[in-house]
Every structure is written in structure tokens, then in C-alpha cells.
Design a protein around this motif. Structure first.
Motif, PDB file in Angstrom:
ATOM      1  N   UNK A   1      26.153  19.620  28.662  1.00 35.29           N
ATOM      2  CA  UNK A   1      25.725  18.378  29.323  1.00 35.29           C
ATOM      3  C   UNK A   1      26.406  18.248  30.669  1.00 35.29           C
ATOM      4  N   UNK A   2      25.627  17.911  31.679  1.00 37.54           N
ATOM      5  CA  UNK A   2      26.176  17.551  32.977  1.00 37.54           C
ATOM      6  C   UNK A   2      26.589  16.090  32.838  1.00 37.54           C
ATOM      7  N   UNK A   3      27.815  15.885  32.361  1.00 37.71           N
ATOM      8  CA  UNK A   3      28.332  14.545  32.098  1.00 37.71           C
ATOM      9  C   UNK A   3      29.216  14.548  30.869  1.00 37.71           C
ATOM     10  N   UNK A   4      29.687  13.364  30.518  1.00 36.78           N
ATOM     11  CA  UNK A   4      30.582  13.195  29.364  1.00 36.78           C
ATOM     12  C   UNK A   4      29.828  13.332  28.050  1.00 36.78           C
ATOM     13  N   UNK A   5      30.523  13.795  27.038  1.00 38.42           N
ATOM     14  CA  UNK A   5      30.139  13.718  25.640  1.00 38.42           C
ATOM     15  C   UNK A   5      28.805  14.383  25.285  1.00 38.42           C
ATOM     16  N   UNK A   6      28.734  15.679  25.449  1.00 41.45           N
ATOM     17  CA  UNK A   6      27.564  16.437  24.990  1.00 41.45           C
ATOM     18  C   UNK A   6      27.445  16.306  23.477  1.00 41.45           C
TER      19      UNK A   6
ATOM     20  N   UNK B   1      31.485  18.728  33.144  1.00 42.75           N
ATOM     21  CA  UNK B   1      30.536  19.487  32.327  1.00 42.75           C
ATOM     22  C   UNK B   1      31.150  19.611  30.935  1.00 42.75           C
ATOM     23  N   UNK B   2      30.428  19.131  29.922  1.00 44.50           N
ATOM     24  CA  UNK B   2      30.932  19.192  28.550  1.00 44.50           C
ATOM     25  C   UNK B   2      29.997  20.045  27.701  1.00 44.50           C
ATOM     26  N   UNK B   3      30.498  20.471  26.544  1.00 44.43           N
ATOM     27  CA  UNK B   3      29.681  21.297  25.660  1.00 44.43           C
ATOM     28  C   UNK B   3      30.046  21.076  24.207  1.00 44.43           C
ATOM     29  N   UNK B   4      29.122  21.468  23.351  1.00 41.29           N
ATOM     30  CA  UNK B   4      29.333  21.437  21.916  1.00 41.29           C
ATOM     31  C   UNK B   4      28.452  22.521  21.304  1.00 41.29           C
ATOM     32  N   UNK B   5      28.954  23.209  20.301  1.00 41.09           N
ATOM     33  CA  UNK B   5      28.172  24.238  19.631  1.00 41.09           C
ATOM     34  C   UNK B   5      27.487  23.652  18.407  1.00 41.09           C
ATOM     35  N   UNK B   6      26.404  24.266  17.972  1.00 42.29           N
ATOM     36  CA  UNK B   6      25.656  23.795  16.809  1.00 42.29           C
ATOM     37  C   UNK B   6      26.549  23.743  15.576  1.00 42.29           C
ATOM     38  N   UNK B   7      27.447  24.697  15.439  1.00 43.28           N
ATOM     39  CA  UNK B   7      28.429  24.764  14.349  1.00 43.28           C
ATOM     40  C   UNK B   7      29.653  25.491  14.874  1.00 43.28           C
ATOM     41  N   UNK B   8      30.802  25.261  14.260  1.00 43.43           N
ATOM     42  CA  UNK B   8      32.000  26.004  14.619  1.00 43.43           C
ATOM     43  C   UNK B   8      31.874  27.401  14.008  1.00 43.43           C
TER      44      UNK B   8
ATOM     45  N   UNK C   1      36.750  32.771  46.296  1.00 46.79           N
ATOM     46  CA  UNK C   1      37.546  32.749  45.076  1.00 46.79           C
ATOM     47  C   UNK C   1      36.791  32.100  43.935  1.00 46.79           C
ATOM     48  N   UNK C   2      37.190  32.438  42.731  1.00 45.63           N
ATOM     49  CA  UNK C   2      36.575  31.874  41.535  1.00 45.63           C
ATOM     50  C   UNK C   2      37.641  31.716  40.470  1.00 45.63           C
ATOM     51  N   UNK C   3      37.408  30.789  39.565  1.00 40.40           N
ATOM     52  CA  UNK C   3      38.296  30.572  38.430  1.00 40.40           C
ATOM     53  C   UNK C   3      37.501  30.834  37.165  1.00 40.40           C
ATOM     54  N   UNK C   4      38.058  31.638  36.256  1.00 40.31           N
ATOM     55  CA  UNK C   4      37.407  31.934  34.988  1.00 40.31           C
ATOM     56  C   UNK C   4      38.255  31.344  33.870  1.00 40.31           C
ATOM     57  N   UNK C   5      37.619  30.556  33.009  1.00 41.56           N
ATOM     58  CA  UNK C   5      38.304  29.982  31.850  1.00 41.56           C
ATOM     59  C   UNK C   5      37.512  30.328  30.597  1.00 41.56           C
ATOM     60  N   UNK C   6      38.184  30.245  29.459  1.00 38.26           N
ATOM     61  CA  UNK C   6      37.544  30.510  28.185  1.00 38.26           C
ATOM     62  C   UNK C   6      37.839  29.350  27.245  1.00 38.26           C
ATOM     63  N   UNK C   7      36.796  28.847  26.582  1.00 41.31           N
ATOM     64  CA  UNK C   7      36.940  27.756  25.629  1.00 41.31           C
ATOM     65  C   UNK C   7      36.340  28.202  24.307  1.00 41.31           C
ATOM     66  N   UNK C   8      37.154  28.198  23.250  1.00 41.10           N
ATOM     67  CA  UNK C   8      36.676  28.610  21.926  1.00 41.10           C
ATOM     68  C   UNK C   8      35.576  27.675  21.446  1.00 41.10           C
ATOM     69  N   UNK C   9      34.610  28.236  20.696  1.00 40.64           N
ATOM     70  CA  UNK C   9      33.526  27.391  20.218  1.00 40.64           C
ATOM     71  C   UNK C   9      34.051  26.349  19.247  1.00 40.64           C
ATOM     72  N   UNK C  10      33.361  25.199  19.248  1.00 38.30           N
ATOM     73  CA  UNK C  10      33.814  24.045  18.481  1.00 38.30           C
ATOM     74  C   UNK C  10      32.617  23.172  18.151  1.00 38.30           C
ATOM     75  N   UNK C  11      32.635  22.567  16.968  1.00 37.79           N
ATOM     76  CA  UNK C  11      31.586  21.629  16.572  1.00 37.79           C
ATOM     77  C   UNK C  11      31.914  20.212  17.046  1.00 37.79           C
ATOM     78  N   UNK C  12      32.988  20.062  17.850  1.00 38.61           N
ATOM     79  CA  UNK C  12      33.289  18.799  18.516  1.00 38.61           C
ATOM     80  C   UNK C  12      33.229  19.039  20.020  1.00 38.61           C
ATOM     81  N   UNK C  13      32.956  17.986  20.769  1.00 41.81           N
ATOM     82  CA  UNK C  13      32.745  18.117  22.210  1.00 41.81           C
ATOM     83  C   UNK C  13      34.005  18.628  22.913  1.00 41.81           C
ATOM     84  N   UNK C  14      33.795  19.516  23.897  1.00 40.42           N
ATOM     85  CA  UNK C  14      34.875  20.073  24.713  1.00 40.42           C
ATOM     86  C   UNK C  14      34.493  19.959  26.185  1.00 40.42           C
TER      87      UNK C  14
END
Length: 102
Positions: free
Chosen positions: A48-53, A85-92, A10-23
Motif C-alpha cells: 500500500x502506498x500509505x499506512x496500514x496495508x 509504503x507498507x506491506x503485508x503477506x497473505x500468510x506468514x 546511490x541506492x539503499x537496499x533493505x530486506x524485510x521478512x515476510x509477516x502476516x502483520x503490517x510492516x
């Protein structure tokens, strides 16, 4: 002794909208067997493998989508990272991260 690949059903697929703040892209999960992140945004995704990319503190950079489609990053499976696992985009901008966790 050779390597035996993990088998998952089984697998879970999620979608997170791009954001210039960490998600959070994936919460910590002790039983994680693998993780794929697809960037469909027109901006670079810093993961980032960790908090606050941040755009300066990250583990992997996933390029913006190209004219032929989204870009994909596959987490190495030996050893598997099971933390947050956290992420951030270069710009929104326009797009999202599709995360498949299994």
C-alpha cells in the motif's frame, strides 16, 4: 518538450521478512527518485502506498515467488510517490521483501 529521466548515484537496499502483520517497507522520503520491491516469499505481498496495508486494502499485489525466482514490482516514476509504503503477506511463510530505494 520531452521527458528527462532522473539520474541518481546511490541506492539503499533493505530486506524485510515476510509477516502476516503490517510492516513498513519504505519510510516517507521527500527525495525518493524510485523504488523497486522484490517478493521472494512463497506468499503474495500486498503493498500500500500509505499506512496500514491489509489483504483487502492495498495499492498493488506482488505475486509469490515462482519456480524461477522472486517477483519484482517497480514503482512508476511519473509522478513519484514519496510517502510511506507498507506491506503485508497473505500468510506468514518463508521469504522476504527486498526493497531498493533511490
Amino acid at each position: 518538450m520531452g521527458f528527462t529521466a532522473a539520474r541518481v548515484s546511490g541506492a539503499t537496499v533493505t530486506s524485510t521478512a515476510d509477516s502476516a502483520t503490517v510492516v513498513t517497507l519504505a519510510a516517507a522520503k521527500a527525495t525518493r527518485a524510485g523504488l523497486w520491491i522484490q517478493n521472494s516469499s512463497t506468499e503474495i505481498l500486498f503493498v500500500k502506498m500509505g499506512d496500514t496495508a491489509t489483504v483487502a486494502d492495498y495499492s498493488v499485489e506482488i505475486p509469490a515467488r515462482t519456480a524461477t525466482g522472486a517477483t519484482l514490482w517497480e514503482m512508476p516514476t511519473t509522478p513519484i510517490y514519496t510517502g510511506i509504503v507498507t506491506g503485508i503477506w497473505a500468510n506468514n511463510s518463508t521469504g522476504a521483501a527486498k526493497v531498493t530505494e533511490f
